[in-house]
Design an enzyme around this catalytic site. Structure first.
Site, PDB file in Angstrom:
ATOM      1  N   SER A 180      -1.518  22.660  40.436  1.00 55.11           N
ATOM      2  CA  SER A 180       0.020  22.741  40.578  1.00 55.11           C
ATOM      3  C   SER A 180       0.588  24.058  40.843  1.00 55.11           C
ATOM      4  CB  SER A 180       1.023  22.056  39.361  1.00 55.11           C
ATOM      5  OG  SER A 180       0.913  23.236  38.355  1.00 55.11           O
ATOM      6  N   LYS A 240       0.292  27.873  39.453  1.00 59.50           N
ATOM      7  CA  LYS A 240      -0.560  29.181  40.079  1.00 59.50           C
ATOM      8  C   LYS A 240       0.388  30.206  40.501  1.00 59.50           C
ATOM      9  CE  LYS A 240      -3.071  26.330  42.690  1.00 59.50           C
ATOM     10  NZ  LYS A 240      -3.127  24.890  41.968  1.00 59.50           N
ATOM     11  N   ARG A 248      -5.316  28.728  48.909  1.00 61.11           N
ATOM     12  CA  ARG A 248      -5.455  27.373  49.108  1.00 61.11           C
ATOM     13  C   ARG A 248      -6.091  27.166  50.490  1.00 61.11           C
ATOM     14  NH1 ARG A 248      -3.114  22.517  46.282  1.00 61.11           N
ATOM     15  NH2 ARG A 248      -2.735  21.047  47.940  1.00 61.11           N
ATOM     16  N   ASP A 308       5.181  21.142  47.940  1.00 59.42           N
ATOM     17  CA  ASP A 308       4.140  21.621  47.169  1.00 59.42           C
ATOM     18  C   ASP A 308       4.287  23.343  47.200  1.00 59.42           C
ATOM     19  OD1 ASP A 308       2.971  19.378  46.326  1.00 59.42           O
ATOM     20  OD2 ASP A 308       1.786  19.127  47.997  1.00 59.42           O
ATOM     21  N   ASP A 336       7.167  10.565  37.660  1.00 57.42           N
ATOM     22  CA  ASP A 336       7.734  10.827  38.857  1.00 57.42           C
ATOM     23  C   ASP A 336       9.186  10.437  39.574  1.00 57.42           C
ATOM     24  OD1 ASP A 336       5.764  12.933  40.266  1.00 57.42           O
ATOM     25  OD2 ASP A 336       4.346  11.000  40.659  1.00 57.42           O
ATOM     26  N   HIS A 344      -8.269  19.495  47.560  1.00 51.66           N
ATOM     27  CA  HIS A 344      -7.139  20.118  47.636  1.00 51.66           C
ATOM     28  C   HIS A 344      -7.437  21.381  48.380  1.00 51.66           C
ATOM     29  CE1 HIS A 344      -5.034  17.683  44.390  1.00 51.66           C
ATOM     30  NE2 HIS A 344      -5.224  16.875  45.388  1.00 51.66           N
ATOM     31  N   ILE A 370       6.783  15.557  39.955  1.00 52.67           N
ATOM     32  CA  ILE A 370       5.511  16.065  39.014  1.00 52.67           C
ATOM     33  C   ILE A 370       4.461  16.686  40.068  1.00 52.67           C
ATOM     34  CG2 ILE A 370       3.530  15.571  37.678  1.00 52.67           C
ATOM     35  CD1 ILE A 370       5.297  13.393  36.250  1.00 52.67           C
ATOM     36  N   ASP A 371       4.198  18.141  40.407  1.00 54.22           N
ATOM     37  CA  ASP A 371       3.240  18.511  40.907  1.00 54.22           C
ATOM     38  C   ASP A 371       1.955  18.733  40.037  1.00 54.22           C
ATOM     39  OD1 ASP A 371       1.795  20.015  43.089  1.00 54.22           O
ATOM     40  OD2 ASP A 371       2.746  21.896  42.670  1.00 54.22           O
ATOM     41  N   GLU A 377       9.417  13.338  47.161  1.00 44.23           N
ATOM     42  CA  GLU A 377       8.092  12.462  47.183  1.00 44.23           C
ATOM     43  C   GLU A 377       8.192  11.127  47.151  1.00 44.23           C
ATOM     44  OE1 GLU A 377       3.244  13.376  46.345  1.00 44.23           O
ATOM     45  OE2 GLU A 377       4.919  13.993  45.081  1.00 44.23           O
ATOM     46  N   ASP A 428       9.421  18.237  44.297  1.00 38.99           N
ATOM     47  CA  ASP A 428       8.245  17.649  43.700  1.00 38.99           C
ATOM     48  C   ASP A 428       8.421  17.323  42.256  1.00 38.99           C
ATOM     49  OD1 ASP A 428       5.662  16.412  43.185  1.00 38.99           O
ATOM     50  OD2 ASP A 428       4.567  18.180  44.172  1.00 38.99           O
ATOM     51  N   THR A 448      -0.715  15.881  39.520  1.00 37.97           N
ATOM     52  CA  THR A 448      -0.899  14.777  39.036  1.00 37.97           C
ATOM     53  C   THR A 448      -1.995  14.635  37.764  1.00 37.97           C
ATOM     54  OG1 THR A 448      -0.082  13.462  41.019  1.00 37.97           O
ATOM     55  CG2 THR A 448      -1.333  12.443  39.652  1.00 37.97           C
TER      56      THR A 448
END
Length: 354
Positions: A265, A268, A282, A295, A46, A241, A136-137, A69, A134, A139
């Site tokens: 992440s 999608k 989501r 995100d 990150d 999430h 690293i979306d 972030e 971001d 984790t």
């Protein structure tokens, strides 16, 4: 009127270089830990990716703001962690001198790395040029060899103009179907790694995620869904999430027969934009939850430019002008324009019964 071509090139090269760093971190450091309060791989990845991307932005657009972030305060006293991050940052470059020249070449000092990380402290908002980042979306996807993404988007006066997603573990082939295995047990081996991009009003593209300059791009489009019961449905891996129960009720009511594909992440967004999947939901797990702009900003634009529609559960466009979160929105509904209205109708019906 600007085409944002320079911004797109810088964003693509910066994301590509940052993706190289994340891959190196995974192969050398992944131990299965997910804490972001120690020297875990996700922490190193990150911070390192954020430093590389912000350096590229600030070299080319010094007055632009960045909503990132991470912040470097914890690294001032934690010299061990700082040195581990620096070891990756100083050695990560693109194998193309011209590409490196465009985005600034190697970061020269530890202090310059810390300054770059801390330049991601913008509060966001409705005025000016602001990048949402971001590094690293996804984790857990990153740590277990599933899907993750390096995400970068430019907002101008609150409207997303440029979006780039680097997805190291997705197949390059846009026609590769999504399966339940796509979200787990993946690698960045030959044939993997894709860079999705879009400029508002100019369509969306994919290209191989390389290690030098930018590869050849191809236009991508969402797949026409003539029979919604045959749609491929994407959702988050983590129940924390997104509400798996509500999503199951929705796809059942729609008559979708295929099992859902769970993956981490903004991969999608990229997957449905190129027609490998069709619908992404989501749904909020609690009433007060606010999504982070980093995100969704890049994926939102890429899907819309590929012929899709992205709204919240009430049918409102995602509003990136309110700061660091989507405080005016609840959840996300992304689908081809031809079926988005039907999907949204069922989302409202299911959520109204709660």
């Amino acid at each position: 009127m600007s085409t944002y071509s320079k911004e797109l090139e810088v964003a693509q090269l910066a994301v590509q270089r940052a993706s190289i760093l994340t891959k190196k971190v995974f192969h050398e450091k992944a131990k299965g830990t997910i804490s972001k309060d120690d020297a875990s791989p996700v922490t190193i990845g990150d911070f390192g990716a954020q430093a590389l991307i912000i350096q590229a932005i600030k070299k080319n657009f010094p007055e632009d703001q960045v909503v990132g972030e991470e912040e470097a305060s914890t690294l001032i006293n934690d010299t061990k962690l700082r040195d581990q991050i620096w070891a990756f940052v100083k050695d990560t470059t693109l194998k193309d001198a011209n590409a490196e020249k465009i985005i600034g070449g190697p970061i020269g000092t530890v202090d310059a790395m810390l300054d770059a990380i801390d330049a991601g402290n913008s509060a966001g908002g409705a005025k000016g040029r602001i990048w949402a980042l971001d590094p690293i979306d996804g984790t857990k996807g990153f740590l277990r060899g599933g899907q993750y993404a390096v995400c970068l988007a430019l907002m101008v006066d609150g409207d997303v103009k440029v979006g780039v997603l680097g997805c190291p573990n997705l197949p390059v082939d846009d026609a590769a179907p999504l399966t339940a295995e796509t979200g787990v047990d993946q690698t960045d081996a030959e044939g993997k790694g894709v860079l999705f991009s879009a400029i508002l009003g100019q369509g969306a593209t994919s290209r191989p995620l390389g290690t030098a300059g930018l590869g050849e791009s191809k236009a991508i489009h969402m797949k026409p869904v003539e029979d919604i019961t045959q749609a491929t449905f994407c959702e988050s891996v983590e129940a924390g999430h997104s509400s798996h129960g509500d999503q199951h009720a929705i796809v059942t009511k729609l008559g979708v027969t295929k099992p859902s594909v769970r993956m981490d992440s903004q991969a999608k967004y990229g997957s449905i934009a190129r027609g490998a999947g069709d619908i992404y939901l989501r749904l909020p797990v609690r009433a007060d939850y606010q999504e982070k702009i980093w995100d969704h900003a890049a994926g939102d634009l890429i899907v819309r430019e590929a012929g899709g529609e992205v709204t919240d559960t009430l049918g409102r466009r995602l509003d990136f002008s309110k700061g660091r979160t989507l405080q005016e929105n609840k959840g996300v509904v992304a689908a081809p324009r031809t079926v988005h209205g039907r999907v949204l109708e069922v989302v409202k019906e299911v959520l109204a019964k709660k």
